[in-house]
Design an enzyme around this catalytic site. Structure first.
Site, PDB file in Angstrom:
ATOM      1  N   SER A  70       0.855  -1.193   0.000  1.00 33.31           N
ATOM      2  CA  SER A  70       0.000   0.000   0.000  1.00 33.31           C
ATOM      3  C   SER A  70       0.882   1.232   0.000  1.00 33.31           C
ATOM      4  CB  SER A  70      -0.933  -0.008   1.206  1.00 33.31           C
ATOM      5  OG  SER A  70      -0.221  -0.309   2.388  1.00 33.31           O
ATOM      6  N   GLU A 120       1.085   5.384   0.858  1.00 28.24           N
ATOM      7  CA  GLU A 120       0.447   6.478   1.601  1.00 28.24           C
ATOM      8  C   GLU A 120       0.742   7.828   0.954  1.00 28.24           C
ATOM      9  OE1 GLU A 120       0.553   6.258   5.937  1.00 28.24           O
ATOM     10  OE2 GLU A 120       1.120   8.374   5.969  1.00 28.24           O
ATOM     11  N   THR A 168      -3.556  10.581   4.224  1.00 24.19           N
ATOM     12  CA  THR A 168      -3.529  11.045   5.611  1.00 24.19           C
ATOM     13  C   THR A 168      -4.585  12.125   5.844  1.00 24.19           C
ATOM     14  OG1 THR A 168      -1.917  12.801   5.228  1.00 24.19           O
ATOM     15  CG2 THR A 168      -1.044  10.621   5.789  1.00 24.19           C
ATOM     16  N   ALA A 218      -2.595  15.441   9.373  1.00 25.91           N
ATOM     17  CA  ALA A 218      -1.148  15.550   9.465  1.00 25.91           C
ATOM     18  C   ALA A 218      -0.721  16.805   8.705  1.00 25.91           C
ATOM     19  CB  ALA A 218      -0.489  14.307   8.867  1.00 25.91           C
ATOM     20  N   ARG A 259      -5.935   8.236  16.471  1.00 25.60           N
ATOM     21  CA  ARG A 259      -6.241   9.358  17.361  1.00 25.60           C
ATOM     22  C   ARG A 259      -5.797  10.662  16.719  1.00 25.60           C
ATOM     23  NH1 ARG A 259      -2.558  10.621  22.451  1.00 25.60           N
ATOM     24  NH2 ARG A 259      -1.292  11.244  20.661  1.00 25.60           N
ATOM     25  N   GLY A 260      -4.591  10.667  16.124  1.00 22.02           N
ATOM     26  CA  GLY A 260      -4.020  11.910  15.593  1.00 22.02           C
ATOM     27  C   GLY A 260      -3.115  12.535  16.633  1.00 22.02           C
ATOM     28  N   ASP A 261      -2.299  13.457  16.176  1.00 26.42           N
ATOM     29  CA  ASP A 261      -1.358  14.097  17.097  1.00 26.42           C
ATOM     30  C   ASP A 261      -2.069  15.117  17.966  1.00 26.42           C
ATOM     31  OD1 ASP A 261       1.021  12.731  16.718  1.00 26.42           O
ATOM     32  OD2 ASP A 261       1.347  13.766  14.806  1.00 26.42           O
ATOM     33  N   ALA A 288      -7.564   6.204  19.903  1.00 27.46           N
ATOM     34  CA  ALA A 288      -7.965   5.543  18.653  1.00 27.46           C
ATOM     35  C   ALA A 288      -8.890   4.364  18.927  1.00 27.46           C
ATOM     36  CB  ALA A 288      -6.721   5.091  17.891  1.00 27.46           C
ATOM     37  N   HIS A 312       5.007   4.148  21.176  1.00 26.74           N
ATOM     38  CA  HIS A 312       4.539   5.502  20.879  1.00 26.74           C
ATOM     39  C   HIS A 312       5.241   6.467  21.837  1.00 26.74           C
ATOM     40  CE1 HIS A 312       1.725   8.943  21.014  1.00 26.74           C
ATOM     41  NE2 HIS A 312       1.610   8.671  19.733  1.00 26.74           N
ATOM     42  N   LYS A 357      -7.120  -1.777  20.767  1.00 29.08           N
ATOM     43  CA  LYS A 357      -7.604  -1.393  19.430  1.00 29.08           C
ATOM     44  C   LYS A 357      -8.021  -2.643  18.642  1.00 29.08           C
ATOM     45  CE  LYS A 357      -3.918   1.412  18.412  1.00 29.08           C
ATOM     46  NZ  LYS A 357      -3.145   2.508  17.775  1.00 29.08           N
ATOM     47  N   PHE A 379      12.113  13.032  11.228  1.00 31.14           N
ATOM     48  CA  PHE A 379      11.043  12.017  11.322  1.00 31.14           C
ATOM     49  C   PHE A 379      11.332  11.078  12.495  1.00 31.14           C
ATOM     50  CE2 PHE A 379      10.378  12.231   6.440  1.00 31.14           C
ATOM     51  CZ  PHE A 379       9.416  13.219   6.576  1.00 31.14           C
ATOM     52  N   HIS A 422       3.887  -1.137   3.742  1.00 35.98           N
ATOM     53  CA  HIS A 422       3.134   0.110   3.557  1.00 35.98           C
ATOM     54  C   HIS A 422       4.172   1.217   3.338  1.00 35.98           C
ATOM     55  CE1 HIS A 422      -0.115   3.024   4.163  1.00 35.98           C
ATOM     56  NE2 HIS A 422       0.650   3.684   5.006  1.00 35.98           N
TER      57      HIS A 422
HETATM   58  P1  FAD Z   1      -3.644   5.754  20.140  1.00 31.46           P
HETATM   59  O1  FAD Z   1      -3.639   4.354  19.723  1.00 31.46           O
HETATM   60  O2  FAD Z   1      -4.883   6.315  20.761  1.00 31.46           O
HETATM   61  O3  FAD Z   1      -2.422   5.967  21.143  1.00 31.46           O
HETATM   62  C1  FAD Z   1      -1.994   7.273  21.497  1.00 31.46           C
HETATM   63  C2  FAD Z   1      -1.261   7.242  22.832  1.00 31.46           C
HETATM   64  O4  FAD Z   1      -2.194   7.035  23.890  1.00 31.46           O
HETATM   65  C3  FAD Z   1      -0.232   6.116  22.956  1.00 31.46           C
HETATM   66  O5  FAD Z   1       0.841   6.587  23.736  1.00 31.46           O
HETATM   67  C4  FAD Z   1      -1.002   5.018  23.691  1.00 31.46           C
HETATM   68  O6  FAD Z   1      -0.148   4.150  24.405  1.00 31.46           O
HETATM   69  C5  FAD Z   1      -1.878   5.870  24.632  1.00 31.46           C
HETATM   70  N1  FAD Z   1      -3.171   5.219  24.954  1.00 31.46           N
HETATM   71  C6  FAD Z   1      -4.027   4.625  24.109  1.00 31.46           C
HETATM   72  N2  FAD Z   1      -5.120   4.181  24.768  1.00 31.46           N
HETATM   73  C7  FAD Z   1      -4.948   4.547  26.059  1.00 31.46           C
HETATM   74  C8  FAD Z   1      -5.729   4.393  27.249  1.00 31.46           C
HETATM   75  N3  FAD Z   1      -6.928   3.799  27.220  1.00 31.46           N
HETATM   76  N4  FAD Z   1      -5.229   4.891  28.396  1.00 31.46           N
HETATM   77  C9  FAD Z   1      -4.015   5.498  28.443  1.00 31.46           C
HETATM   78  N5  FAD Z   1      -3.238   5.665  27.345  1.00 31.46           N
HETATM   79  C10 FAD Z   1      -3.700   5.195  26.184  1.00 31.46           C
HETATM   80  N6  FAD Z   1      -1.413  11.405  12.347  1.00 31.46           N
HETATM   81  C11 FAD Z   1      -2.249  12.297  11.778  1.00 31.46           C
HETATM   82  O7  FAD Z   1      -2.514  13.361  12.345  1.00 31.46           O
HETATM   83  N7  FAD Z   1      -2.826  12.026  10.576  1.00 31.46           N
HETATM   84  C12 FAD Z   1      -2.606  10.883   9.897  1.00 31.46           C
HETATM   85  O8  FAD Z   1      -3.169  10.684   8.809  1.00 31.46           O
HETATM   86  C13 FAD Z   1      -1.713   9.924  10.472  1.00 31.46           C
HETATM   87  N8  FAD Z   1      -1.461   8.751   9.853  1.00 31.46           N
HETATM   88  C14 FAD Z   1      -0.665   7.818  10.479  1.00 31.46           C
HETATM   89  C15 FAD Z   1      -0.470   6.583   9.859  1.00 31.46           C
HETATM   90  C16 FAD Z   1       0.314   5.607  10.460  1.00 31.46           C
HETATM   91  C17 FAD Z   1       0.515   4.277   9.773  1.00 31.46           C
HETATM   92  C18 FAD Z   1       0.928   5.876  11.720  1.00 31.46           C
HETATM   93  C19 FAD Z   1       1.785   4.839  12.395  1.00 31.46           C
HETATM   94  C20 FAD Z   1       0.733   7.104  12.335  1.00 31.46           C
HETATM   95  C21 FAD Z   1      -0.068   8.089  11.741  1.00 31.46           C
HETATM   96  N9  FAD Z   1      -0.313   9.324  12.331  1.00 31.46           N
HETATM   97  C22 FAD Z   1      -1.142  10.237  11.731  1.00 31.46           C
HETATM   98  C23 FAD Z   1       0.324   9.660  13.613  1.00 31.46           C
HETATM   99  C24 FAD Z   1      -0.607   9.344  14.802  1.00 31.46           C
HETATM  100  O9  FAD Z   1      -1.777  10.081  14.714  1.00 31.46           O
HETATM  101  C25 FAD Z   1       0.153   9.701  16.072  1.00 31.46           C
HETATM  102  O10 FAD Z   1       1.208   8.798  16.283  1.00 31.46           O
HETATM  103  C26 FAD Z   1      -0.714   9.872  17.294  1.00 31.46           C
HETATM  104  O11 FAD Z   1       0.069  10.529  18.288  1.00 31.46           O
HETATM  105  C27 FAD Z   1      -1.241   8.569  17.883  1.00 31.46           C
HETATM  106  O12 FAD Z   1      -2.246   8.039  17.152  1.00 31.46           O
HETATM  107  P2  FAD Z   1      -2.794   6.537  17.440  1.00 31.46           P
HETATM  108  O13 FAD Z   1      -3.923   6.308  16.564  1.00 31.46           O
HETATM  109  O14 FAD Z   1      -1.664   5.594  17.421  1.00 31.46           O
HETATM  110  O15 FAD Z   1      -3.281   6.754  18.962  1.00 31.46           O
END
Ligand code: FAD
Length: 285
Positions: free
Chosen positions: A8, A10, A41, A44, A100-102, A119, A145, A161, A212, A262
């Protein structure tokens, strides 16, 4: 028999008129490699949901291939997410990368502002509201993370998740294959059966690679960093070295049975196509 690896690519929604003008040609060139799908994305670098949506439509129009939007939930509401999902369904989208996003730079904890904290909440919401209508991919972090308390807590969050209904995971970029294999072993021991696709970032610049890796907490091996620094002002030599490093990484991964790769294309066809040629990957269809 194991299935052939899945690939895939991106993209991100272009932010300048030049980027918009260039993108269809980039997509067409990459489409010649017949990836399983393109992902786009969201959020981002400031892109909005409309930018993602428009880019998804461009991919489908230019290639007829599948396109998967990334959907981030940070700062969003259930109503906004529901509307985005409905719009994607109506456009024929069948796959979502749920994130979740940043967090905003001012955030004090890992808990996102808005109605979705993590997320996993988004994955549960998509399953509750749309059943199996979308295939859901989530992010995985072989090197943890950066905001997680520790690797164990981060892994537990990844498991959550999957329990909420993720079908597959795409990893954060990495240059240390052992980190990926350790993560996959851990998933197997925990009974997780979903495929974990390595995220591959081509190396085309010293500054960007360093930025990065620092940003996402990925280990850039010392010898790679030192050599990139040395070649910083010799672009051709740096590109050759970067290609060699990432080719070897991909070869190691493929030789050891990864389910696919990917590629983070950064909206450029060249780096991914050169890797593809080096890896002697065939066009699958
Ligand atoms: P989560 O899975 O929610 O995790 C975020 C943090 O919270 C982690 O530290 C986790 O350990 C912690 N956490 C999760 N659940 C809990 C809980 N219940 N209690 C306490 N802590 C918890 N960013 C963008 O803005 N746009 C994009 O399009 C984008 N695409 C991406 C694509 C890929 C393949 C990857 C790997 C990353 C991408 N990102 C993108 C970056 C991503 O959004 C960030 O890394 C963000 O900070 C975390 O997103 P996540 O979905 O992993 O979050």
């Amino acid at each position: 028999m194991p299935s052939p690896p899945r690939f895939s690519f991106e993209l991100f929604p272009p932010r300048t008129p030049e980027g918009v003008a260039k993108l269809p040609a980039v997509i067409s060139r990459l489409a010649e490699l017949k990836p399983d799908y393109f992902s786009v994305t969201h959020g981002a670098g400031g892109s909005d949901q409309d930018g993602t949506y428009e880019t998804i439509l461009t991919v489908v129009r230019e290639t007829g291939l599948e396109a998967a939007p990334h959907l981030t939930c940070v700062g969003s509401t259930r109503a906004n997410i529901a509307a985005a999902l409905d719009r994607y369904r109506s456009a024929g989208v069948r796959r979502i990368v749920a994130l979740r996003g940043d967090l905003p730079a001012t955030a004090l904890s890992t808990e996102a502002p808005g109605e979705f904290k993590y997320a996993s909440d988004l994955v549960c919401f998509i399953r509750e509201t749309h059943g199996d209508q979308f295939r859901i991919e989530v992010a995985a972090y072989p090197e943890m993370h950066p905001q997680a308390q520790n690797p164990g807590a981060d892994f537990d969050n990844f498991v959550r998740k999957v329990e909420c209904g993720a079908d597959a995971a795409l990893t954060q970029l990495f240059y240390n294959a052992d980190a990926y294999f350790h993560f996959v072993d851990r998933c197997e021991k925990a009974g997780l059966r979903i495929p974990i696709y390595p995220g591959i970032m081509p190396i085309t610049s010293y500054d960007k690679t360093l930025r990065f890796c620092t940003g996402c907490g990925a280990d850039l091996p010392r010898w790679v960093r030192l050599r990139l620094a040395e070649l910083e002002n010799d672009r051709d030599a740096l590109l050759d070295f970067g290609l060699e490093v990432v080719t070897r990484l991909c070869e190691t991964l493929l030789r050891n049975g990864v389910p696919g790769l990917h590629f983070y294309t950064i909206n450029q066809a060249g780096p991914t196509m050169r890797l593809w040629e080096n890896l002697k990957l065939s066009v699958t269809a």
